[in-house]
Write a protein that holds these residues in place. Structure first.
Motif, PDB file in Angstrom:
ATOM      1  N   LYS A 112     -12.100  -8.811 -16.286  1.00  0.00           N
ATOM      2  CA  LYS A 112     -11.507  -8.544 -14.970  1.00  0.00           C
ATOM      3  C   LYS A 112     -10.549  -7.368 -15.083  1.00  0.00           C
ATOM      4  O   LYS A 112      -9.786  -7.270 -16.041  1.00  0.00           O
ATOM      5  CB  LYS A 112     -10.753  -9.785 -14.496  1.00  0.00           C
ATOM      6  CG  LYS A 112     -10.076  -9.658 -13.157  1.00  0.00           C
ATOM      7  CD  LYS A 112      -9.362 -10.975 -12.837  1.00  0.00           C
ATOM      8  CE  LYS A 112      -8.648 -10.933 -11.523  1.00  0.00           C
ATOM      9  NZ  LYS A 112      -7.940 -12.202 -11.257  1.00  0.00           N
ATOM     10  N   TYR A 113     -10.578  -6.494 -14.080  1.00  0.00           N
ATOM     11  CA  TYR A 113      -9.683  -5.346 -13.989  1.00  0.00           C
ATOM     12  C   TYR A 113      -9.018  -5.420 -12.622  1.00  0.00           C
ATOM     13  O   TYR A 113      -9.700  -5.539 -11.596  1.00  0.00           O
ATOM     14  CB  TYR A 113     -10.500  -4.052 -14.125  1.00  0.00           C
ATOM     15  CG  TYR A 113      -9.766  -2.775 -13.835  1.00  0.00           C
ATOM     16  CD1 TYR A 113      -9.082  -2.114 -14.846  1.00  0.00           C
ATOM     17  CD2 TYR A 113      -9.768  -2.219 -12.566  1.00  0.00           C
ATOM     18  CE1 TYR A 113      -8.416  -0.913 -14.600  1.00  0.00           C
ATOM     19  CE2 TYR A 113      -9.104  -1.024 -12.303  1.00  0.00           C
ATOM     20  CZ  TYR A 113      -8.434  -0.380 -13.324  1.00  0.00           C
ATOM     21  OH  TYR A 113      -7.777   0.802 -13.062  1.00  0.00           O
ATOM     22  N   GLU A 114      -7.687  -5.376 -12.592  1.00  0.00           N
ATOM     23  CA  GLU A 114      -6.950  -5.386 -11.328  1.00  0.00           C
ATOM     24  C   GLU A 114      -5.912  -4.283 -11.341  1.00  0.00           C
ATOM     25  O   GLU A 114      -5.287  -4.028 -12.375  1.00  0.00           O
ATOM     26  CB  GLU A 114      -6.209  -6.716 -11.134  1.00  0.00           C
ATOM     27  CG  GLU A 114      -7.079  -7.846 -10.715  1.00  0.00           C
ATOM     28  CD  GLU A 114      -6.263  -9.076 -10.380  1.00  0.00           C
ATOM     29  OE1 GLU A 114      -6.159  -9.392  -9.182  1.00  0.00           O
ATOM     30  OE2 GLU A 114      -5.718  -9.696 -11.310  1.00  0.00           O
ATOM     31  N   ILE A 115      -5.754  -3.656 -10.181  1.00  0.00           N
ATOM     32  CA  ILE A 115      -4.733  -2.618 -10.051  1.00  0.00           C
ATOM     33  C   ILE A 115      -4.301  -2.546  -8.592  1.00  0.00           C
ATOM     34  O   ILE A 115      -5.104  -2.783  -7.687  1.00  0.00           O
ATOM     35  CB  ILE A 115      -5.245  -1.252 -10.564  1.00  0.00           C
ATOM     36  CG1 ILE A 115      -4.100  -0.255 -10.682  1.00  0.00           C
ATOM     37  CG2 ILE A 115      -6.370  -0.734  -9.697  1.00  0.00           C
ATOM     38  CD1 ILE A 115      -4.455   1.010 -11.445  1.00  0.00           C
ATOM     39  N   THR A 116      -3.026  -2.248  -8.391  1.00  0.00           N
ATOM     40  CA  THR A 116      -2.477  -2.005  -7.065  1.00  0.00           C
ATOM     41  C   THR A 116      -1.932  -0.592  -7.063  1.00  0.00           C
ATOM     42  O   THR A 116      -1.130  -0.231  -7.930  1.00  0.00           O
ATOM     43  CB  THR A 116      -1.356  -3.011  -6.740  1.00  0.00           C
ATOM     44  OG1 THR A 116      -1.922  -4.324  -6.782  1.00  0.00           O
ATOM     45  CG2 THR A 116      -0.772  -2.758  -5.359  1.00  0.00           C
ATOM     46  N   ILE A 117      -2.375   0.204  -6.107  1.00  0.00           N
ATOM     47  CA  ILE A 117      -2.016   1.622  -6.067  1.00  0.00           C
ATOM     48  C   ILE A 117      -1.289   1.925  -4.765  1.00  0.00           C
ATOM     49  O   ILE A 117      -1.778   1.617  -3.677  1.00  0.00           O
ATOM     50  CB  ILE A 117      -3.275   2.500  -6.179  1.00  0.00           C
ATOM     51  CG1 ILE A 117      -4.030   2.149  -7.449  1.00  0.00           C
ATOM     52  CG2 ILE A 117      -2.907   3.968  -6.159  1.00  0.00           C
ATOM     53  CD1 ILE A 117      -5.359   2.812  -7.540  1.00  0.00           C
ATOM     54  N   PRO A 118      -0.114   2.560  -4.859  1.00  0.00           N
ATOM     55  CA  PRO A 118       0.624   2.907  -3.643  1.00  0.00           C
ATOM     56  C   PRO A 118       0.107   4.203  -3.028  1.00  0.00           C
ATOM     57  O   PRO A 118      -0.368   5.096  -3.728  1.00  0.00           O
ATOM     58  CB  PRO A 118       2.053   3.091  -4.153  1.00  0.00           C
ATOM     59  CG  PRO A 118       1.880   3.568  -5.562  1.00  0.00           C
ATOM     60  CD  PRO A 118       0.644   2.867  -6.073  1.00  0.00           C
ATOM     61  N   GLY A 119       0.226   4.294  -1.719  1.00  0.00           N
ATOM     62  CA  GLY A 119      -0.029   5.556  -1.046  1.00  0.00           C
ATOM     63  C   GLY A 119       1.114   6.517  -1.337  1.00  0.00           C
ATOM     64  O   GLY A 119       2.201   6.110  -1.765  1.00  0.00           O
ATOM     65  N   THR A 120       0.889   7.795  -1.115  1.00  0.00           N
ATOM     66  CA  THR A 120       1.920   8.801  -1.417  1.00  0.00           C
ATOM     67  C   THR A 120       3.165   8.633  -0.566  1.00  0.00           C
ATOM     68  O   THR A 120       4.229   9.106  -0.939  1.00  0.00           O
ATOM     69  CB  THR A 120       1.358  10.225  -1.225  1.00  0.00           C
ATOM     70  OG1 THR A 120       0.813  10.328   0.095  1.00  0.00           O
ATOM     71  CG2 THR A 120       0.298  10.536  -2.258  1.00  0.00           C
ATOM     72  N   GLU A 121       3.065   7.946   0.573  1.00  0.00           N
ATOM     73  CA  GLU A 121       4.217   7.740   1.444  1.00  0.00           C
ATOM     74  C   GLU A 121       4.731   6.302   1.395  1.00  0.00           C
ATOM     75  O   GLU A 121       5.551   5.898   2.213  1.00  0.00           O
ATOM     76  CB  GLU A 121       3.851   8.121   2.882  1.00  0.00           C
ATOM     77  CG  GLU A 121       3.494   9.600   3.008  1.00  0.00           C
ATOM     78  CD  GLU A 121       3.015   9.954   4.406  1.00  0.00           C
ATOM     79  OE1 GLU A 121       3.462   9.308   5.375  1.00  0.00           O
ATOM     80  OE2 GLU A 121       2.189  10.875   4.519  1.00  0.00           O
ATOM     81  N   TYR A 122       4.265   5.534   0.435  1.00  0.00           N
ATOM     82  CA  TYR A 122       4.688   4.138   0.296  1.00  0.00           C
ATOM     83  C   TYR A 122       6.151   4.074  -0.127  1.00  0.00           C
ATOM     84  O   TYR A 122       6.590   4.787  -1.022  1.00  0.00           O
ATOM     85  CB  TYR A 122       3.828   3.422  -0.745  1.00  0.00           C
ATOM     86  CG  TYR A 122       4.319   2.028  -1.059  1.00  0.00           C
ATOM     87  CD1 TYR A 122       4.120   0.988  -0.162  1.00  0.00           C
ATOM     88  CD2 TYR A 122       4.995   1.763  -2.243  1.00  0.00           C
ATOM     89  CE1 TYR A 122       4.566  -0.283  -0.439  1.00  0.00           C
ATOM     90  CE2 TYR A 122       5.449   0.490  -2.529  1.00  0.00           C
ATOM     91  CZ  TYR A 122       5.231  -0.528  -1.628  1.00  0.00           C
ATOM     92  OH  TYR A 122       5.688  -1.789  -1.901  1.00  0.00           O
ATOM     93  N   THR A 123       6.911   3.214   0.544  1.00  0.00           N
ATOM     94  CA  THR A 123       8.309   2.982   0.203  1.00  0.00           C
ATOM     95  C   THR A 123       8.494   1.491  -0.024  1.00  0.00           C
ATOM     96  O   THR A 123       8.270   0.703   0.900  1.00  0.00           O
ATOM     97  CB  THR A 123       9.241   3.438   1.355  1.00  0.00           C
ATOM     98  OG1 THR A 123       8.976   4.809   1.642  1.00  0.00           O
ATOM     99  CG2 THR A 123      10.700   3.262   0.977  1.00  0.00           C
ATOM    100  N   PRO A 124       8.901   1.096  -1.219  1.00  0.00           N
ATOM    101  CA  PRO A 124       9.140  -0.337  -1.454  1.00  0.00           C
ATOM    102  C   PRO A 124      10.249  -0.843  -0.538  1.00  0.00           C
ATOM    103  O   PRO A 124      11.225  -0.138  -0.294  1.00  0.00           O
ATOM    104  CB  PRO A 124       9.583  -0.406  -2.917  1.00  0.00           C
ATOM    105  CG  PRO A 124       9.180   0.898  -3.518  1.00  0.00           C
ATOM    106  CD  PRO A 124       9.131   1.896  -2.404  1.00  0.00           C
ATOM    107  N   THR A 125      10.091  -2.042  -0.029  1.00  0.00           N
ATOM    108  CA  THR A 125      11.109  -2.636   0.829  1.00  0.00           C
ATOM    109  C   THR A 125      11.908  -3.637   0.029  1.00  0.00           C
ATOM    110  O   THR A 125      11.388  -4.297  -0.869  1.00  0.00           O
ATOM    111  CB  THR A 125      10.481  -3.335   2.042  1.00  0.00           C
ATOM    112  OG1 THR A 125       9.555  -4.309   1.570  1.00  0.00           O
ATOM    113  CG2 THR A 125       9.775  -2.350   2.939  1.00  0.00           C
ATOM    114  N   GLU A 126      13.181  -3.731   0.358  1.00  0.00           N
ATOM    115  CA  GLU A 126      14.046  -4.687  -0.314  1.00  0.00           C
ATOM    116  C   GLU A 126      14.037  -5.994   0.463  1.00  0.00           C
ATOM    117  O   GLU A 126      13.850  -6.008   1.678  1.00  0.00           O
ATOM    118  CB  GLU A 126      15.476  -4.141  -0.392  1.00  0.00           C
ATOM    119  CG  GLU A 126      15.579  -2.925  -1.290  1.00  0.00           C
ATOM    120  CD  GLU A 126      17.023  -2.457  -1.433  1.00  0.00           C
ATOM    121  OE1 GLU A 126      17.931  -3.275  -1.259  1.00  0.00           O
ATOM    122  OE2 GLU A 126      17.209  -1.273  -1.706  1.00  0.00           O
ATOM    123  N   ILE A 127      14.289  -7.079  -0.238  1.00  0.00           N
ATOM    124  CA  ILE A 127      14.323  -8.386   0.399  1.00  0.00           C
ATOM    125  C   ILE A 127      15.507  -8.477   1.352  1.00  0.00           C
ATOM    126  O   ILE A 127      15.413  -8.961   2.450  1.00  0.00           O
ATOM    127  CB  ILE A 127      14.388  -9.500  -0.662  1.00  0.00           C
ATOM    128  CG1 ILE A 127      13.085  -9.503  -1.443  1.00  0.00           C
ATOM    129  CG2 ILE A 127      14.630 -10.848  -0.022  1.00  0.00           C
ATOM    130  CD1 ILE A 127      13.064 -10.436  -2.615  1.00  0.00           C
TER     131      ILE A 127
END
Length: 173
Positions: A112-127
């Motif tokens: 199994k291979y898994e990956i999560t890739i962000p877009g160039t404009e992705y901004t992580p949100t804080e809780i």
């Protein structure tokens, strides 16, 4: 552990509405083919569109997999076109099976291979974006002190004076 999945062309970040040629393959030196079947796969992608050779790849049950002809190879090529909104995360899950071609699962192996890739404009949100105010902290402090005092009263033994202690002893005698 002996089945190795290789993915080529996967970006670290993806641009909006961009096509990425991807090639993935499966390898296991322990499997031998007897009837021409060497592998298979199941690919799940959270967003975007795929183009591919329909002779070896097909869409099936909200994902993609090999066809009968696609099981005769151990490498598959797709073109993934990213969504327009580059603020998202895209999840890829790929299962690959290296087979010995005997028509049973004996001697076959998968990985199994898994990956999560962000877009160039992705901004992580804080809780939580804001800190509690001084008033909220002082209210919390009052509650904590009250609980501590209540617990202390519930579990503490009342102190007796020496005279009360002596009278208690005399009553027992």
């Amino acid at each position: 552990d002996s089945t190795i999945i290789t993915v080529e062309g996967m970006p670290e970040k993806w641009d909006s509405n961009t096509t990425y040629p991807l090639v993935f393959s499966v390898q296991n030196d322990q499997t031998n083919t007897t009837n021409g079947n060497v592998g298979g796969f199941r690919l799940l992608i959270s967003e975007g569109e795929l183009t591919y050779n329909s002779d070896i790849i097909q869409e099936l049950e909200s994902g993609f997999t090999h066809t009968s002809n696609g099981s005769k190879v151990n490498s598959w090529a797709i073109n993934w076109t990213s969504p327009r909104d580059a603020t998202k995360l895209i999840h890829f899950t790929l299962f690959c099976n290296s087979v010995n071609g005997d028509g049973t699962s004996n001697g076959d192996s998968w990985s199994k291979y898994e990956i999560t890739i962000p877009g160039t404009e992705y901004t992580p949100t804080e809780i939580s974006g804001e800190s509690p105010s001084l008033i909220e902290y002082s209210g919390l402090l009052v509650i904590v002190v009250g609980i501590v005092l209540l617990v202390k009263l519930m579990y503490s033994k009342p102190e007796r004076s020496g005279k009360q202690y002596d009278e208690s002893i005399d009553e027992l005698n």
